[in-house]
Design a protein around this motif. Structure first.
Motif, mmCIF file in Angstrom:
data_model
loop_
_atom_site.group_PDB
_atom_site.id
_atom_site.type_symbol
_atom_site.label_atom_id
_atom_site.label_comp_id
_atom_site.label_asym_id
_atom_site.label_seq_id
_atom_site.Cartn_x
_atom_site.Cartn_y
_atom_site.Cartn_z
ATOM 1 N N PRO A 179 -1.259 23.279 -14.137
ATOM 2 C CA PRO A 179 -1.788 24.274 -15.067
ATOM 3 C C PRO A 179 -1.162 25.645 -14.819
ATOM 4 O O PRO A 179 -0.899 26.030 -13.685
ATOM 5 N N LYS A 180 -0.940 26.357 -15.908
ATOM 6 C CA LYS A 180 -0.322 27.668 -15.813
ATOM 7 C C LYS A 180 -1.358 28.751 -16.059
ATOM 8 O O LYS A 180 -2.240 28.615 -16.889
ATOM 9 N N MET B 248 3.079 33.302 -28.154
ATOM 10 C CA MET B 248 3.977 32.830 -27.103
ATOM 11 C C MET B 248 3.199 32.554 -25.816
ATOM 12 O O MET B 248 3.431 31.553 -25.137
ATOM 13 N N ALA B 249 2.256 33.435 -25.492
ATOM 14 C CA ALA B 249 1.441 33.247 -24.288
ATOM 15 C C ALA B 249 0.579 31.989 -24.408
ATOM 16 O O ALA B 249 0.427 31.234 -23.443
ATOM 17 N N ALA C 223 0.706 28.749 -21.930
ATOM 18 C CA ALA C 223 -0.488 28.284 -21.216
ATOM 19 C C ALA C 223 -0.716 26.798 -21.453
ATOM 20 O O ALA C 223 -1.155 26.080 -20.559
ATOM 21 N N GLY C 224 -0.399 26.336 -22.658
ATOM 22 C CA GLY C 224 -0.562 24.916 -22.961
ATOM 23 C C GLY C 224 -2.013 24.484 -22.917
ATOM 24 O O GLY C 224 -2.935 25.292 -22.886
ATOM 25 N N SER D 243 -8.959 28.123 -29.584
ATOM 26 C CA SER D 243 -9.890 27.405 -28.721
ATOM 27 C C SER D 243 -10.877 28.349 -28.043
ATOM 28 O O SER D 243 -11.821 27.908 -27.404
ATOM 29 N N GLY D 244 -10.628 29.650 -28.169
ATOM 30 C CA GLY D 244 -11.447 30.610 -27.444
ATOM 31 C C GLY D 244 -11.191 30.564 -25.957
ATOM 32 O O GLY D 244 -11.909 31.150 -25.164
ATOM 33 N N ASN D 245 -10.129 29.827 -25.569
ATOM 34 C CA ASN D 245 -9.824 29.607 -24.165
ATOM 35 C C ASN D 245 -8.955 30.740 -23.613
ATOM 36 O O ASN D 245 -7.797 30.552 -23.295
#
Length: 140
Positions: free
Chosen positions: A2-3, A23-24, A28-29, A78-80
């Motif tokens: 995880p990034k 891009m961010a 993050a994926g 996603s609000g993530n």
């Protein structure tokens, strides 16, 4: 793996996040985390602060957090993402939060070069790139 991505933005300038945010999010994926940092500038001299209403800085910090939360709700599907509010020198705060969050990469926008302004005050992105101990992706 995880990034952890740090995205410093200036809410008063949408150009600081309109291209950098997508891009961010891509970097993050699915399993990564995005941390969006807004910074309230330090007023510095007590003489300047004496002209402002009592509690001005505290209110500015609270407003920044609420505005960042609203930006995330409106622009992160996603609000993530997590909102963070720094206080002080922009480049110093970006570097401090990158270390604190153990960010894998810093993603930040840069305005088109303006030779006179860069010579007078320097570019925040340039300062971060020169002093960061981790990768910095500068988006134009």
């Amino acid at each position: 793996m995880p990034k952890t991505i740090l995205l410093p933005i200036d809410l008063n300038h949408p150009a600081s996040w309109e291209k950098a945010l997508p891009m961010a999010l891509d970097l993050a994926g699915e399993g990564g985390s995005l941390h969006i940092l807004g910074i309230v500038h330090d007023l510095g001299a007590a003489a300047v602060a004496s002209f402002l209403p009592e509690g001005f800085e505290e209110k500015a910090l609270q407003n920044m957090k609420a505005d960042l939360d609203a930006l995330i709700a409106a622009n992160v599907p996603s609000g993530n993402a997590v909102a963070h509010v720094g206080h002080g020198n922009v480049s110093e705060q970006v570097l401090e939060y990158a270390k604190r969050l153990n960010a894998n990469v810093i993603v930040m926008a840069s305005h088109p070069p303006d030779e006179l302004m860069t010579w007078l005050v320097g570019s925040q992105a340039d300062k971060v790139v020169r002093h960061s101990d981790r990768p910095v992706l500068v988006v134009r």
